[in-house]
Enzyme design. Structure first.
Site, PDB file in Angstrom:
ATOM      1  N   ARG A 139      10.361  14.852   6.106  1.00  0.00           N
ATOM      2  CA  ARG A 139       9.625  14.834   4.838  1.00  0.00           C
ATOM      3  C   ARG A 139       9.490  16.268   4.338  1.00  0.00           C
ATOM      4  NH1 ARG A 139       4.978  12.897   6.722  1.00  0.00           N
ATOM      5  NH2 ARG A 139       5.758  10.770   6.702  1.00  0.00           N
TER       6      ARG A 139
ATOM      7  N   GLU B 175      21.832   5.032   5.400  1.00  0.00           N
ATOM      8  CA  GLU B 175      21.203   3.824   4.879  1.00  0.00           C
ATOM      9  C   GLU B 175      21.760   3.448   3.516  1.00  0.00           C
ATOM     10  OE1 GLU B 175      17.098   4.940   4.951  1.00  0.00           O
ATOM     11  OE2 GLU B 175      17.238   6.226   3.196  1.00  0.00           O
TER      12      GLU B 175
ATOM     13  N   HIS C 269      17.442  12.598   6.112  1.00  0.00           N
ATOM     14  CA  HIS C 269      17.601  12.200   7.506  1.00  0.00           C
ATOM     15  C   HIS C 269      18.722  13.011   8.139  1.00  0.00           C
ATOM     16  CE1 HIS C 269      15.069   8.917   6.309  1.00  0.00           C
ATOM     17  NE2 HIS C 269      15.967   8.469   5.457  1.00  0.00           N
TER      18      HIS C 269
ATOM     19  N   GLN D 146      12.515  13.232   0.951  1.00  0.00           N
ATOM     20  CA  GLN D 146      12.888  13.318   2.360  1.00  0.00           C
ATOM     21  C   GLN D 146      14.394  13.324   2.537  1.00  0.00           C
ATOM     22  OE1 GLN D 146      12.532   8.760   3.805  1.00  0.00           O
ATOM     23  NE2 GLN D 146      10.648   9.556   2.837  1.00  0.00           N
TER      24      GLN D 146
ATOM     25  N   HIS E 287      16.330  12.489  -0.938  1.00  0.00           N
ATOM     26  CA  HIS E 287      16.166  11.238  -1.677  1.00  0.00           C
ATOM     27  C   HIS E 287      14.715  10.777  -1.650  1.00  0.00           C
ATOM     28  CE1 HIS E 287      16.778   9.919   2.527  1.00  0.00           C
ATOM     29  NE2 HIS E 287      15.962   8.910   2.216  1.00  0.00           N
TER      30      HIS E 287
END
Length: 322
Positions: free
Chosen positions: A198, A120, A103, A101, A178
């Site tokens: 995803r 993150e 972001h 996936q 990642h």
């Protein structure tokens, strides 16, 4: 109201790829065999954390923010984020590989989902032998090469694999492809966002027999196709010292190993402070009270705090501020 160090009830999430380490290793109150995530501190609508200790037990994080915005969050945090809690704190147990996936960044997430993006970081707490993570590509690729690899089912050949062990830390910026690998238990600190694209899920089916949704088209314009070595976080581990790990626009994280009492004067911080205990046990004391956290527990200290004392003889902490 004196905002003492606040602990919160974990919000447990079943996932196809989850296991039992959150219960077995971190003591979470789970009866499921597929618990994948423990949301420790969340302002995500529908999943708002509730206080579990002291006289504020049962009060939601959002109510505290509404009632005591600057006292809890800090004036500068309120100016940036209003009355939204800006980060999401989790522990994650991957018994199986997570989906591959990425972001979107803030601009794209705002345009498409009216949401923040999702930067993150991961701190590995436990890893089975030969466990690994996927972080980025192993070479520069073009959008066309990437798309063809999805058609040919050869995406895995383009990805970069990192073997991991306890203490390894990774910074995952937006756009980076990642996945957390099977056998990894980690702490995750991220922007408050649940937007994930995803792109490959190993053709797994859910309990109803359905393939999970992929976000192939949306991911194309959100992805960074370059090979970059910007994700491994090297940090000092000096005992009883605040060791910088990550300092980005969305959060700052330090590593602290406690072998004797450590007191910090934090009057000028103008931010809440979160402690995630990733080893041992520690007592967190402020002028308003104290709380004890053990491995797998989290505590929130208000921005109105003047001094923080960390007491313990064998504890490892992640300290998170804005």
């Amino acid at each position: 109201m004196k905002l003492y160090p606040l602990k919160f009830q974990p919000i447990l999430k079943e996932r196809l790829w989850g296991g039992t380490k959150l219960k077995d290793v971190l003591g979470k109150p789970s009866e499921s065999e597929i618990t994948g995530e423990s949301w420790e501190l969340s302002g995500v609508p529908g999943d708002i954390s509730e206080v579990s200790n002291g006289e504020l037990q049962g009060v939601s994080l959002q109510r505290l923010i509404n009632d005591y915005p600057e006292e809890l969050l800090g004036k500068s945090v309120v100016q940036r984020f209003g009355k939204e809690f800006p980060i999401l704190i989790k522990f994650i147990d991957a018994k199986q590989d997570l989906s591959i996936q990425l972001h979107p960044n803030d601009a794209l997430a705002k345009e498409r989902h009216n949401s923040f993006g999702k930067t993150e970081m991961w701190y590995v707490m436990d890893a089975d032998k030969e466990a690994n993570l996927i972080v980025g590509f192993n070479k520069d690729v073009t959008k066309e090469e990437y798309s063809k690899s999805l058609e040919d089912n050869t995406l895995l050949d383009l990805l970069n694999y990192e073997d991991v062990s306890e203490g390894d830390t990774f910074f995952i910026n937006t756009g980076k492809i990642h996945a957390i690998g099977a056998g990894v238990l980690l702490a995750e600190i991220q922007q408050t966002s649940d937007v994930t694209y995803r792109v490959f899920d190993f053709n797994r089916k859910d309990k109803e027999g359905n393939l999970r949704e992929l976000h192939t088209e949306m991911a194309l314009d959100a992805m960074d196709y370059k090979k970059k070595d910007d994700f491994i976080v090297k940090y000092p581990t000096q005992s009883n010292h605040v060791n910088t790990m990550v300092d980005c626009p969305y959060f700052k994280t330090n590593f602290i190993e406690i072998t004797e009492d450590l007191t910090q004067e934090v009057t000028q911080r103008d931010s809440f402070t979160i402690y995630m205990c990733v080893g041992g046990k520690v007592e967190v004391t402020t002028q308003a009270g104290s709380a004890i956290i053990e491995k797998g527990e989290t505590v929130l200290v208000s921005a109105s705090t003047n001094m923080i004392t960390l007491s313990g003889s064998n504890a490892k902490l992640l300290e998170v501020t804005i």
